[in-house]
Design a protein around this motif. Structure first.
Motif, PDB file in Angstrom:
ATOM      1  N   ALA A   1       0.772  -1.225  -0.012  1.00 35.91           N
ATOM      2  CA  ALA A   1       0.093   0.138  -0.026  1.00 35.91           C
ATOM      3  C   ALA A   1       0.809   1.320  -0.093  1.00 35.91           C
ATOM      4  O   ALA A   1       0.475   2.319  -0.103  1.00 35.91           O
ATOM      5  CB  ALA A   1      -0.872   0.127   1.091  1.00 35.91           C
ATOM      6  N   ALA A   2       2.094   1.204   0.232  1.00 36.21           N
ATOM      7  CA  ALA A   2       3.199   2.136   0.058  1.00 36.21           C
ATOM      8  C   ALA A   2       4.429   1.645  -0.803  1.00 36.21           C
ATOM      9  O   ALA A   2       5.016   0.889  -0.168  1.00 36.21           O
ATOM     10  CB  ALA A   2       3.517   2.572   1.509  1.00 36.21           C
ATOM     11  N   TRP A   3       4.533   2.045  -1.885  1.00 32.83           N
ATOM     12  CA  TRP A   3       5.542   1.588  -2.735  1.00 32.83           C
ATOM     13  C   TRP A   3       6.397   2.677  -3.404  1.00 32.83           C
ATOM     14  O   TRP A   3       5.740   3.583  -3.916  1.00 32.83           O
ATOM     15  CB  TRP A   3       5.067   0.491  -3.593  1.00 32.83           C
ATOM     16  N   PRO A   4       7.678   2.835  -3.306  1.00 29.90           N
ATOM     17  CA  PRO A   4       8.501   3.684  -3.538  1.00 29.90           C
ATOM     18  C   PRO A   4       8.643   3.831  -5.328  1.00 29.90           C
ATOM     19  O   PRO A   4       9.371   3.080  -5.903  1.00 29.90           O
ATOM     20  CB  PRO A   4       9.923   3.491  -3.064  1.00 29.90           C
ATOM     21  N   THR A   5       8.037   4.547  -5.918  1.00 28.03           N
ATOM     22  CA  THR A   5       7.777   4.905  -7.381  1.00 28.03           C
ATOM     23  C   THR A   5       7.939   6.363  -7.393  1.00 28.03           C
ATOM     24  O   THR A   5       7.542   7.249  -6.683  1.00 28.03           O
ATOM     25  CB  THR A   5       6.601   4.163  -8.144  1.00 28.03           C
ATOM     26  N   PRO A   6       8.495   6.968  -8.508  1.00 32.73           N
ATOM     27  CA  PRO A   6       8.781   8.328  -8.748  1.00 32.73           C
ATOM     28  C   PRO A   6       7.488   9.104  -8.720  1.00 32.73           C
ATOM     29  O   PRO A   6       7.511  10.152  -8.064  1.00 32.73           O
ATOM     30  CB  PRO A   6       9.525   8.429 -10.016  1.00 32.73           C
ATOM     31  N   SER A   7       6.522   8.650  -9.250  1.00 27.70           N
ATOM     32  CA  SER A   7       5.202   9.376  -9.450  1.00 27.70           C
ATOM     33  C   SER A   7       4.369   8.912  -8.109  1.00 27.70           C
ATOM     34  O   SER A   7       3.178   9.373  -8.128  1.00 27.70           O
ATOM     35  CB  SER A   7       4.358   8.847 -10.431  1.00 27.70           C
ATOM     36  N   LEU A   8       4.689   7.871  -7.111  1.00 24.31           N
ATOM     37  CA  LEU A   8       3.827   7.404  -6.236  1.00 24.31           C
ATOM     38  C   LEU A   8       2.574   6.852  -6.624  1.00 24.31           C
ATOM     39  O   LEU A   8       1.642   6.499  -5.895  1.00 24.31           O
ATOM     40  CB  LEU A   8       3.652   8.405  -5.162  1.00 24.31           C
ATOM     41  N   ALA A   9       2.249   6.507  -7.831  1.00 27.95           N
ATOM     42  CA  ALA A   9       1.096   5.952  -8.337  1.00 27.95           C
ATOM     43  C   ALA A   9       0.787   4.681  -7.619  1.00 27.95           C
ATOM     44  O   ALA A   9      -0.534   4.497  -7.589  1.00 27.95           O
ATOM     45  CB  ALA A   9       1.649   5.781  -9.818  1.00 27.95           C
ATOM     46  N   ALA A  10       1.912   3.904  -7.243  1.00 23.37           N
ATOM     47  CA  ALA A  10       1.447   2.566  -6.536  1.00 23.37           C
ATOM     48  C   ALA A  10       1.218   2.682  -4.853  1.00 23.37           C
ATOM     49  O   ALA A  10       0.912   1.838  -4.523  1.00 23.37           O
ATOM     50  CB  ALA A  10       2.647   1.788  -6.510  1.00 23.37           C
ATOM     51  N   SER A  11       1.284   4.121  -4.672  1.00 18.91           N
ATOM     52  CA  SER A  11       1.096   4.007  -2.997  1.00 18.91           C
ATOM     53  C   SER A  11      -0.422   4.691  -2.481  1.00 18.91           C
ATOM     54  O   SER A  11      -0.534   5.737  -3.191  1.00 18.91           O
ATOM     55  CB  SER A  11       2.067   5.014  -2.695  1.00 18.91           C
ATOM     56  N   VAL A  12      -0.951   3.970  -1.779  1.00 16.09           N
ATOM     57  CA  VAL A  12      -2.164   4.440  -1.393  1.00 16.09           C
ATOM     58  C   VAL A  12      -1.994   5.504  -0.337  1.00 16.09           C
ATOM     59  O   VAL A  12      -2.803   6.360  -0.128  1.00 16.09           O
ATOM     60  CB  VAL A  12      -3.035   3.135  -0.812  1.00 16.09           C
ATOM     61  N   LEU A  13      -0.898   5.092   0.488  1.00 21.45           N
ATOM     62  CA  LEU A  13      -0.765   6.183   1.806  1.00 21.45           C
ATOM     63  C   LEU A  13      -0.055   7.486   1.137  1.00 21.45           C
ATOM     64  O   LEU A  13       0.803   7.254   0.172  1.00 21.45           O
ATOM     65  CB  LEU A  13       0.298   5.448   2.608  1.00 21.45           C
ATOM     66  N   ARG A  14       0.048   8.592   1.890  1.00 19.22           N
ATOM     67  CA  ARG A  14       0.604   9.564   1.614  1.00 19.22           C
ATOM     68  C   ARG A  14       1.203  10.267   2.987  1.00 19.22           C
ATOM     69  O   ARG A  14       0.600   9.943   3.984  1.00 19.22           O
ATOM     70  CB  ARG A  14      -0.482  10.986   0.876  1.00 19.22           C
ATOM     71  N   SER A  15       2.271  10.797   2.916  1.00 13.06           N
ATOM     72  CA  SER A  15       2.771  11.404   4.052  1.00 13.06           C
ATOM     73  C   SER A  15       2.212  12.262   4.845  1.00 13.06           C
ATOM     74  O   SER A  15       2.394  12.431   6.353  1.00 13.06           O
ATOM     75  CB  SER A  15       4.332  12.173   3.731  1.00 13.06           C
ATOM     76  N   ASP A  16       1.487  13.048   4.511  1.00 17.75           N
ATOM     77  CA  ASP A  16       0.557  13.951   5.220  1.00 17.75           C
ATOM     78  C   ASP A  16      -0.912  13.295   5.958  1.00 17.75           C
ATOM     79  O   ASP A  16      -1.506  13.871   6.597  1.00 17.75           O
ATOM     80  CB  ASP A  16      -0.133  15.041   4.457  1.00 17.75           C
ATOM     81  N   GLY A  17      -0.790  11.852   5.889  1.00 16.03           N
ATOM     82  CA  GLY A  17      -1.787  11.005   6.554  1.00 16.03           C
ATOM     83  C   GLY A  17      -3.088  11.018   5.722  1.00 16.03           C
ATOM     84  O   GLY A  17      -4.020  10.246   6.151  1.00 16.03           O
ATOM     85  N   SER A  18      -3.015  11.504   4.523  1.00 11.01           N
ATOM     86  CA  SER A  18      -4.065  11.188   3.782  1.00 11.01           C
ATOM     87  C   SER A  18      -3.863   9.887   2.699  1.00 11.01           C
ATOM     88  O   SER A  18      -3.144   9.128   3.043  1.00 11.01           O
ATOM     89  CB  SER A  18      -4.263  12.513   2.591  1.00 11.01           C
ATOM     90  N   VAL A  19      -5.059   9.761   2.138  1.00 15.23           N
ATOM     91  CA  VAL A  19      -4.918   8.512   1.250  1.00 15.23           C
ATOM     92  C   VAL A  19      -5.352   9.005  -0.125  1.00 15.23           C
ATOM     93  O   VAL A  19      -6.166   9.765  -0.565  1.00 15.23           O
ATOM     94  CB  VAL A  19      -6.098   7.275   1.567  1.00 15.23           C
ATOM     95  N   ASP A  20      -4.610   8.304  -1.167  1.00 16.70           N
ATOM     96  CA  ASP A  20      -4.661   8.600  -2.791  1.00 16.70           C
ATOM     97  C   ASP A  20      -5.928   7.942  -3.142  1.00 16.70           C
ATOM     98  O   ASP A  20      -6.089   6.768  -3.110  1.00 16.70           O
ATOM     99  CB  ASP A  20      -3.594   8.315  -3.349  1.00 16.70           C
ATOM    100  N   ALA A  21      -6.956   8.538  -3.543  1.00 19.68           N
ATOM    101  CA  ALA A  21      -8.192   7.981  -3.861  1.00 19.68           C
ATOM    102  C   ALA A  21      -8.048   7.153  -5.054  1.00 19.68           C
ATOM    103  O   ALA A  21      -8.847   5.790  -4.905  1.00 19.68           O
ATOM    104  CB  ALA A  21      -9.316   9.152  -4.169  1.00 19.68           C
ATOM    105  N   ASP A  22      -7.225   7.442  -5.972  1.00 18.91           N
ATOM    106  CA  ASP A  22      -7.184   6.557  -7.309  1.00 18.91           C
ATOM    107  C   ASP A  22      -6.397   5.302  -7.004  1.00 18.91           C
ATOM    108  O   ASP A  22      -6.676   4.305  -7.097  1.00 18.91           O
ATOM    109  CB  ASP A  22      -6.489   7.415  -8.131  1.00 18.91           C
ATOM    110  N   ALA A  23      -5.160   5.513  -6.034  1.00 19.38           N
ATOM    111  CA  ALA A  23      -4.585   4.393  -5.788  1.00 19.38           C
ATOM    112  C   ALA A  23      -5.576   3.264  -4.873  1.00 19.38           C
ATOM    113  O   ALA A  23      -5.347   2.120  -4.945  1.00 19.38           O
ATOM    114  CB  ALA A  23      -3.315   4.685  -5.079  1.00 19.38           C
ATOM    115  N   LEU A  24      -6.257   3.765  -4.111  1.00 14.12           N
ATOM    116  CA  LEU A  24      -7.148   3.123  -3.169  1.00 14.12           C
ATOM    117  C   LEU A  24      -8.101   2.289  -4.032  1.00 14.12           C
ATOM    118  O   LEU A  24      -8.625   1.180  -3.754  1.00 14.12           O
ATOM    119  CB  LEU A  24      -7.805   4.015  -2.149  1.00 14.12           C
ATOM    120  N   ALA A  25      -8.739   3.027  -5.020  1.00 10.65           N
ATOM    121  CA  ALA A  25      -9.642   2.237  -6.217  1.00 10.65           C
ATOM    122  C   ALA A  25      -8.890   1.209  -6.651  1.00 10.65           C
ATOM    123  O   ALA A  25      -9.583   0.311  -6.912  1.00 10.65           O
ATOM    124  CB  ALA A  25     -10.310   3.556  -6.992  1.00 10.65           C
TER     125      ALA A  25
END
Length: 195
Positions: free
Chosen positions: A68-92
């Protein structure tokens, strides 16, 4: 196994992942999970996910490990975000992956990793907040369990103490009391492993 069985509402029949002593169960039957890592699967296009999971199921894998958190340059594979939010597209995309796996009778290890730049490096409180949001979103996905801290014992930015892992487990179970949780080790026995 009846992977295409439908519920009355037209949805897929649920798969219930559980425990019996030291064994996993799938729909109450003791099951050995033959797993394969699908690291950045949360970034894969739908057609790729469907094709990959079909192939893996045909090879008799019955569990996927996805980060759910994977280091890619665009963070496209990461559901988590450093600010405590969640990326809605990655979660979908994660939910699509879980549903696709369920359709093939597969379970999923949703792995979280602390300290991933841009995804989970915003401090422990933000990490917990993100995991709580993912937990709430995935309550209906009974074919998955959470690894709350991948290789949590290593001495780098991924390190989580046993107390932090307990805090995460309590937070998850406060939102989803039946969610199976674990925290994996990287081969370094931490001094707090027995606590």
């Amino acid at each position: 196994a009846g992977t295409d069985a439908a519920e009355p509402d037209g949805g897929l029949a649920p798969i219930a992942l559980g425990l019996a002593g030291r064994s996993f169960t799938v729909d109450d039957a003791e099951t050995f999970l033959l797993s394969i890592s699908y690291y950045g699967g949360c970034a894969a296009p739908e057609a790729t996910v469907v094709s990959d999971i079909a192939r893996l199921a045909s090879l008799r894998f019955n569990n996927l490990r996805v980060f759910a958190a994977w280091p890619t340059p665009s963070l496209a594979a990461s559901v988590l975000r450093s600010d405590g939010s969640v990326d809605a597209d990655a979660l979908a995309r994660l939910e699509l992956l879980l549903d696709t796996a369920r359709a093939r009778g597969m379970t999923v290890d949703v792995t979280f990793a602390f300290g991933i730049p841009g995804a989970s490096d915003g401090g422990f409180d933000n990490y917990r907040t993100s995991i709580e949001s993912v937990t709430t979103a995935l309550v209906g996905h009974r074919n998955s369990f959470f690894d709350l801290g991948n290789e949590r014992d290593v001495g780098d930015e991924r390190y989580l103490s046993a107390e932090q892992v307990r805090d995460l487990a309590v937070a998850v179970r406060g939102r989803d009391p039946d969610r199976l949780v674990t925290a994996s080790l990287g081969g370094n026995a931490p001094s707090d492993a027995a606590t």
